[in-house]
Design an enzyme around this catalytic site. Structure first.
Site, PDB file in Angstrom:
ATOM      1  N   ARG A 113      13.829  18.094 -28.748  1.00 38.72           N
ATOM      2  CA  ARG A 113      13.150  16.894 -29.230  1.00 38.72           C
ATOM      3  C   ARG A 113      12.734  17.105 -30.680  1.00 38.72           C
ATOM      4  O   ARG A 113      12.500  18.224 -31.128  1.00 38.72           O
ATOM      5  CB  ARG A 113      12.007  16.509 -28.302  1.00 38.72           C
ATOM      6  CG  ARG A 113      10.653  17.075 -28.592  1.00 38.72           C
ATOM      7  CD  ARG A 113       9.539  16.557 -27.671  1.00 38.72           C
ATOM      8  NE  ARG A 113       9.932  15.741 -26.536  1.00 38.72           N
ATOM      9  CZ  ARG A 113       9.539  14.469 -26.334  1.00 38.72           C
ATOM     10  NH1 ARG A 113       8.748  13.873 -27.180  1.00 38.72           N
ATOM     11  NH2 ARG A 113       9.903  13.817 -25.273  1.00 38.72           N
ATOM     12  N   GLU A 140      11.327   3.901 -22.190  1.00 41.09           N
ATOM     13  CA  GLU A 140      10.377   3.263 -21.290  1.00 41.09           C
ATOM     14  C   GLU A 140       9.590   2.245 -22.132  1.00 41.09           C
ATOM     15  O   GLU A 140       9.029   2.607 -23.169  1.00 41.09           O
ATOM     16  CB  GLU A 140       9.422   4.310 -20.703  1.00 41.09           C
ATOM     17  CG  GLU A 140       8.495   3.684 -19.686  1.00 41.09           C
ATOM     18  CD  GLU A 140       7.565   4.689 -19.006  1.00 41.09           C
ATOM     19  OE1 GLU A 140       7.666   5.902 -19.277  1.00 41.09           O
ATOM     20  OE2 GLU A 140       6.725   4.220 -18.213  1.00 41.09           O
ATOM     21  N   LYS A 151       3.561   8.965 -27.364  1.00 42.15           N
ATOM     22  CA  LYS A 151       3.185   7.558 -27.299  1.00 42.15           C
ATOM     23  C   LYS A 151       1.729   7.406 -26.869  1.00 42.15           C
ATOM     24  O   LYS A 151       1.037   6.498 -27.312  1.00 42.15           O
ATOM     25  CB  LYS A 151       4.110   6.815 -26.337  1.00 42.15           C
ATOM     26  CG  LYS A 151       5.402   6.384 -26.998  1.00 42.15           C
ATOM     27  CD  LYS A 151       6.202   5.456 -26.108  1.00 42.15           C
ATOM     28  CE  LYS A 151       7.135   6.238 -25.234  1.00 42.15           C
ATOM     29  NZ  LYS A 151       8.088   5.410 -24.499  1.00 42.15           N
TER      30      LYS A 151
HETATM   31  P1  ATP Z   1       6.657  10.002 -25.238  1.00 41.56           P
HETATM   32  O1  ATP Z   1       6.592  11.374 -24.637  1.00 41.56           O
HETATM   33  O2  ATP Z   1       6.243   9.919 -26.656  1.00 41.56           O
HETATM   34  O3  ATP Z   1       6.033   8.942 -24.393  1.00 41.56           O
HETATM   35  P2  ATP Z   1       9.134   9.544 -24.024  1.00 41.56           P
HETATM   36  O4  ATP Z   1      10.123  10.625 -24.031  1.00 41.56           O
HETATM   37  O5  ATP Z   1       8.388   9.338 -22.749  1.00 41.56           O
HETATM   38  O6  ATP Z   1       8.197   9.679 -25.274  1.00 41.56           O
HETATM   39  P3  ATP Z   1      10.954   7.407 -23.700  1.00 41.56           P
HETATM   40  O7  ATP Z   1      10.753   5.973 -23.951  1.00 41.56           O
HETATM   41  O8  ATP Z   1      11.109   7.859 -22.307  1.00 41.56           O
HETATM   42  O9  ATP Z   1       9.769   8.163 -24.409  1.00 41.56           O
HETATM   43  O10 ATP Z   1      12.152   7.959 -24.576  1.00 41.56           O
HETATM   44  C1  ATP Z   1      13.403   7.344 -24.676  1.00 41.56           C
HETATM   45  C2  ATP Z   1      14.407   8.360 -25.121  1.00 41.56           C
HETATM   46  O11 ATP Z   1      14.037   8.907 -26.379  1.00 41.56           O
HETATM   47  C3  ATP Z   1      14.510   9.503 -24.135  1.00 41.56           C
HETATM   48  O12 ATP Z   1      15.869   9.799 -23.938  1.00 41.56           O
HETATM   49  C4  ATP Z   1      13.802  10.628 -24.837  1.00 41.56           C
HETATM   50  O13 ATP Z   1      14.354  11.860 -24.474  1.00 41.56           O
HETATM   51  C5  ATP Z   1      14.039  10.311 -26.322  1.00 41.56           C
HETATM   52  N1  ATP Z   1      12.968  10.862 -27.135  1.00 41.56           N
HETATM   53  C6  ATP Z   1      11.645  10.627 -27.007  1.00 41.56           C
HETATM   54  N2  ATP Z   1      10.940  11.351 -27.906  1.00 41.56           N
HETATM   55  C7  ATP Z   1      11.852  12.048 -28.628  1.00 41.56           C
HETATM   56  C8  ATP Z   1      11.758  12.991 -29.710  1.00 41.56           C
HETATM   57  N3  ATP Z   1      10.578  13.353 -30.219  1.00 41.56           N
HETATM   58  N4  ATP Z   1      12.907  13.509 -30.190  1.00 41.56           N
HETATM   59  C9  ATP Z   1      14.101  13.142 -29.688  1.00 41.56           C
HETATM   60  N5  ATP Z   1      14.256  12.281 -28.678  1.00 41.56           N
HETATM   61  C10 ATP Z   1      13.155  11.732 -28.147  1.00 41.56           C
HETATM   62 MG    MG Z   2       9.982   9.273 -20.986  1.00 42.35          MG
END
Ligand code: ATP
Ligand code: MG
Length: 559
Positions: free
Chosen positions: A266, A42, A276
């Site tokens: 994760r 995102e 984030k």
């Molecule tokens: P945050 O919770 O920090 O905002 P998010 O999961 O909302 O992170 P996205 O931009 O949606 O962030 O993530 C893009 C991809 O990266 C998704 O497939 C998500 O599952 C993966 N991802 C995000 N954080 C992690 C992590 N800590 N470990 C492994 N994969 C991750």
């Molecule tokens: Mg997300």
């Protein structure tokens, strides 16, 4: 203690992780001719090491099995998203060493998603709900109690179509109506209790501008986007496992390409946060100096710190693919960087905490150059010239007045070799009124010159820099951003910012051998006996990427 659970070594090709097992089976059975994965960020912030793990996994699997990976921006919330983030995400993925087959946006599919929503309405599988957010929340019930039907649940297809089209046309304010799937308000999986498909947001979108004022929800978007792109293996983090049945439901109900979702744990790291939202807060409130502050766990931050793409990919490989949540030791990340830099970084001498050492029997106004290898792994490779003279700086810690027996650096009556140069013997010291040492005096042994006659060994070798032929450089010494090891376990209601480490950055002036400034390797260099330092592209300071010593116990983890 954090666990350091390792994956089972995909690099051997024998011990497959569970995703590789699934893919190999799918390919062997001819379920797919070619696999397709995607990375779906995102664009609402900069990528962090957790994302790097996901990138290495998605792109790595496709690379390993001859498939492709799409980059798809999950841009369904116009309020939080921005093109600044889009650009940084693309830069970070390229830096990590990967390239996508296609660049797509969830917003590319808004028309298709809208059509499918009308299709579901026409099948009696979606309805417009006028309840407030709170009423909807209460109506969904709880894990132990079924939900209750919305009073708007049984609107006719015609009425629903009319209202949904009016929602799209923009005649209703934000929050006044939503479109919900009509599934089962008593379903044991709460996700199925008439999930919201669309909400009204009157806001400009970074790509579609003012075209839309209704935006699809994650659950109504993600699976269909995967399906449109014929993604075969849609890999996401564990918390999405409860969403999987709904992901399947939309795909099956619409009768479209059957993408499948798989979940892995994760990545969490000790001594840092990776949400984030929290990282954004640290940036906005100036706790750090921007997203790319070298203390941040963001990809741009660790890049500025001196991490290499090779070390991050090595880390992702070592961490493996777990099916249950765990916290990885930050020192594993440092270990990977050290592995990489030890093999290929250039060496220089720099003194960070100087005290002057005068060699009484060495002529003044003489500069003698000694050859030193840029990398000891390649002793016959490129050399640097290190200027020696009567006055040099050594580290304060390399002299001890009341030294214990095992102290092999400089001490009263002791001898030590100045690396690449002569052996010197202690003569005297000068102290100020407070008793602090201001100057050390030694004599040198001319016969100890490297390459001249027989090599004489002494127990200690220390680094040094010529006081008159040297460069003054700024060094930034970093430590963990937080003092608490398990930031994910701090109690509810405690502000995570109270654990910010006040000593996470210390600025020092150091003296370095002149050739340091000619280094054009593009990666961090090693300051001998001190650590790896990377010249900050933004301000020219030398950022300490990591020290030389391992705190990580390699033996514990079996690799
Ligand atoms: P945050 O919770 O920090 O905002 P998010 O999961 O909302 O992170 P996205 O931009 O949606 O962030 O993530 C893009 C991809 O990266 C998704 O497939 C998500 O599952 C993966 N991802 C995000 N954080 C992690 C992590 N800590 N470990 C492994 N994969 C991750
Ligand atoms: Mg997300």
């Amino acid at each position: 203690m954090a666990t350091t659970e390792m994956g089972n070594g995909a690099e051997t090709g024998k011990n497959l992780n569970f995703l590789e097992e699934i893919i190999e089976k799918d390919l062997a059975e001819g379920k797919y001719q070619e696999i397709k994965t995607r990375f779906p960020p995102e664009p609402n912030g900069y990528l962090h090491i957790g994302h790097a793990k996901s990138i290495c996994l998605n792109f790595g699997l496709a690379r390993k099995y001859g498939g492709t990976t799409n980059l798809r921006f999950d841009d369904t919330n116009p309020v939080k998203e921005d093109t600044e983030y889009v650009e940084s995400i693309k830069e970070d993925i390229h830096w990590l060493g990967f390239d996508w087959a296609n660049e797509f946006y969830a917003s590319d599919y808004f028309d298709q998603l809208y059509e499918w929503a009308e299709e579901l309405i026409k099948k009696g599988l979606a309805y417009v709900d006028d309840q407030t957010q709170e009423e909807i929340r209460v109506g969904r019930g709880t894990v132990s109690q079924p939900g209750t039907d919305s009073p708007y649940r049984n609107r006719s297809v015609e009425e629903n179509l009319k209202l949904f089209r009016e929602m799209k046309a923009g005649i209703y304010p934000d929050g006044s109506k939503v479109l919900r799937a009509k599934i089962d308000m008593a379903h044991p999986n709460m996700m199925f209790r008439d999930p919201i498909m669309y909400r009204i947001i009157h806001a400009d979108h970074h790509r579609t501008g003012s075209k839309w004022c209704i935006y699809p929800m994650y659950d109504y978007t993600h699976g269909q986007c995967d399906s449109i792109e014929h993604i075969t293996h849609s890999i996401c983090t564990l918390e999405f496992d409860v969403h999987r049945p709904l992901y399947d439901w939309f795909i099956e109900t619409l009768g479209i390409f059957p993408s499948h979702q798989y979940e892995f744990a994760r990545l969490n790291l000790t001594y840092t946060v990776m949400s984030k939202r929290k990282l954004l807060e640290l940036v906005r409130n100036n706790y750090v100096d921007g997203w790319d502050d070298p203390r941040m766990p963001t990809i741009c931050g660790i890049r500025r710190r001196g991490y290499t793409p090779e070390s991050i990919r090595m880390f992702a490989e070592k961490v493996g693919v777990a099916k249950r949540d765990n916290v990885i030791d930050l020192s594993l990340l440092e270990w990977c960087l050290r592995q990489d830099l030890n093999a290929r970084s250039n060496r220089y001498m720099a003194v960070l905490n100087p005290v002057k050492l005068v060699i009484d029997n060495y002529p003044a106004d003489t500069v003698e150059y000694f050859d030193a290898p840029l990398n000891p792994a390649d002793p016959d490779g490129p050399k640097r010239k290190v200027p020696f003279g009567r006055e040099v700086y050594i580290e304060r810690e390399d002299f001890m007045e009341d030294a214990p027996k095992k102290y092999f650096r400089l001490k009263p009556d002791g001898e030590v070799r100045l690396k690449y140069a002569y052996i010197v013997k202690f003569a005297s010291m000068v102290k100020d009124a407070d008793g602090n040492i201001t100057e050390l005096h030694c004599t040198y042994d001319p016969t100890s010159k490297p390459g001249a006659g027989e090599w004489r060994s002494v127990k200690g070798t220390i680094h040094w820099v010529n006081c008159n032929v040297c460069e003054k450089v700024e060094c930034r010494i970093y430590d963990r951003l937080f003092t608490e090891e398990l930031m994910g376990s701090i109690p509810e209601g405690v502000d995570y910012k109270t654990y910010l480490n006040p000593d996470s950055m210390v600025i020092k002036t150091a003296y370095a051998e002149p050739d340091l400034l000619k280094d054009d390797s593009g990666i961090a260099v090693q300051f001998e006996r001190t650590g790896y330092f990377y010249k900050d592209p933004k301000n020219g300071a030398y950022n300490k990427a990591t020290g030389l010593k391992d705190s990580f116990k390699v033996s514990q983890t079996g690799f």
